[in-house]
Each structure stands twice: as C-alpha cells, then as structure tokens.
Design a protein around this motif. Structure first.
Motif, short mmCIF file in Angstrom:
data_model
loop_
_atom_site.label_atom_id
_atom_site.label_comp_id
_atom_site.label_asym_id
_atom_site.label_seq_id
_atom_site.Cartn_x
_atom_site.Cartn_y
_atom_site.Cartn_z
N SER A 180 0.84 -1.20 0.00
CA SER A 180 0.00 0.00 0.00
C SER A 180 0.87 1.25 0.00
CB SER A 180 -0.93 0.02 1.22
OG SER A 180 -1.87 -1.01 1.14
N GLN A 232 -7.84 0.25 -0.51
CA GLN A 232 -8.03 -1.04 0.15
C GLN A 232 -9.36 -1.06 0.92
OE1 GLN A 232 -4.51 -2.15 2.37
NE2 GLN A 232 -5.22 -4.24 2.68
N ASP A 248 -5.71 -1.22 -4.79
CA ASP A 248 -5.16 -1.84 -3.59
C ASP A 248 -6.13 -2.91 -3.10
OD1 ASP A 248 -3.63 -2.40 -1.43
OD2 ASP A 248 -3.57 -0.36 -0.63
MG MG Z 1 -2.08 -2.78 2.15
#
Ligand code: MG
Ligand code: ATP
Length: 237
Positions: free
Chosen positions: A51, A96, A167
């Motif tokens: 990330s 994410q 992500d």
């Molecule tokens: Mg991550």
C-alpha cells in the motif's frame, strides 16, 4: 524484451516511518519500470509495503529518496498543486478500504469523480457494466460490501484514467464477484489502454498480469514479464 515505452519508472525508491528505535524502513530501494498499457500485479506478505508503494505512485505520500516518473513527469519533484493536478488528470485510485462518501448515493459517488475528467466514461453505462444500475439511488450503507467495492472501482474508472492503482480490489469479495471485478478491469485495460497496477495477496491473480512484481522486506525480489497472460475469466483459486 518489450519495446513498449516505459510509463511508470521507479528508481531507488525509499520510504520509512518513525524515528529512533521506532524507525521502520518500508521501501528499501525499489527499482522497476512498467510499460504503458500493462496490467501489473504486485504480490507480497502483509506489511511488506504494497500500500505504501501505491500511495507513493499515487502522490498521496512523499518518498524519502529515489524517483518516480509517470509519463515522463517526475512526481518526486512536483509542487503540491501540480501533484493535485496529476491525481485529478491521470489517476484512478481504488483504495483497500473503499472510502465511499456515505451521504452520496452510489451514482453520485461515481459522478463526483467523473467531473474531474476531461473525457469521462458515461456514468449510466458504467453503472450497468458494474451491475449497479438498479442500486444507483441507494446509499453505500444500503448495498453489500461487494457492491460498495464495485462502486469504488467505478469511481476510479469513470475518469477513464491513464493509470489505475488498485489496492486489494478483491480482498473483501467472494470468488464470483472477484472474477467479475477482474474481468471488468481487463475489459477497461483492453478498451481504453489504461495501465493498471493491482496489489493483492491472491497469487492466482498474477496469472492475468503482463508483469508480476513480488515485494519482500522492502525490496522487489521478483520482477518478471508474463508472456502469455490468462484471461481473467479463466483464473481459478
Ligand atoms: Mg495494504
Ligand atoms: N502511516 C504509517 N505510520 C507508521 N507505520 C506505517 C504507516 N503506514 C504503514 N506503516 C507500516 O509500514 C509497513 C508497510 O505497510 P503497508 O500498509 O504498505 O503494507 P501492505 O503490504 O500494504 O500490507 P497489507 O497486505 O496488510 O495491506 C507496515 O509495517 C505498517 O505497519
């Protein structure tokens, strides 16, 4: 060897968090180059810096050292206003954790970013291909996690971005929905030629990639081209 033009060029990229005893080196000299139009999948264990890497490419965080060039432009030396312009003009980011705006409907969440683009996709067409058209007037809390994730992907795609950063786009989704999302990304890549970087824990997804990066302990331990990527529909895990 590919002869395509390098679109994302990363050299000696370094990033740490904290200081003193709490200092943690997350990226310890990353070098890679990703060609225009490629689907690149980045694998690596939890906490390996995936990330962080996407956030740096997306201009959301500053690097400690090294350089990132996107389409010939060095992000690491851009002024904040130019960085904002880069994010608006060039980038679609699928986070994410979806980061939808709770007080906007599914359609409005997507429309918000369509306005940032000079050549956005048609919002209703996109809602249909995301399977969200009948849910377009609901708020995020009124739809399932998979539908929220599709909306987050729609929000990134509607700009028709040159670079799509994803992500864990399928991290919270079941098998069937995951494959639909991956097929959608493949379609967008083929239709519009956008470059896509997908971060995932799921090694099976690497089979659809043109390029596979593997991150471990802040370094890239594998950077390989896949000469015969598999169609997303054919993936199995
Ligand atoms: Mg991550
Ligand atoms: N803002 C921050 N401050 C301090 N440490 C951070 C910060 N962001 C990330 N880290 C640390 O940096 C390391 C890399 O984090 P990152 O989120 O990039 O990992 P990741 O590979 O995406 O993991 P996951 O697969 O679990 O999402 C982790 O050890 C994390 O705890």
């Amino acid at each position: 060897m590919s002869t395509k033009q390098a679109y994302v060029q990363v050299s000696g990229l370094r990033k740490h968090y904290g200081d003193g005893d709490a200092r943690l080196t997350v990226l310890d000299g990353i070098d890679t180059s990703i060609n225009r139009g490629e689907i690149c999948v980045m694998l690596g264990p939890s906490g390996s810096g995936k990330s962080t890497f996407l956030n740096l490419i997306g201009g959301l965080e500053d690097a400690d050292g090294g350089s990132i060039m996107v389409d010939g432009c060095a992000l690491t030396v851009l002024k904040p206003t130019d960085l904002g312009e880069y994010r608006r003009r060039e980038l679609g980011f699928v986070f994410q954790f979806y980061n939808l705006v709770p007080d906007l409907t599914i359609k409005e969440n997507i429309e918000v970013t369509a306005h940032l683009s000079k050549n956005p996709l048609n919002v209703d067409d996109l809602l249909r291909s995301l399977g969200l058209y009948e849910h377009r007037n609901k708020f995020p809390r009124q739809v399932s996690g998979g539908q929220q994730q599709r909306c987050a992907i729609g929000r990134a795609l509607v700009k028709n971005p040159g670079l799509l950063l994803c992500d864990e786009p399928t991290g919270a989704l079941d098998y069937k929905t995951s494959k639909e999302i991956l097929q959608l990304m493949e379609d967008v890549n083929r239709t519009y030629g956008c470059t896509i970087i997908i971060v995932t824990h799921n090694a099976a997804i690497a089979r659809m990639a043109n390029r596979v990066l593997r991150l471990r302990d802040g370094r890239i331990v594998e950077d390989g081209l896949n000469e015969s990527p598999v169609a997303a529909a054919e993936l199995d895990w």
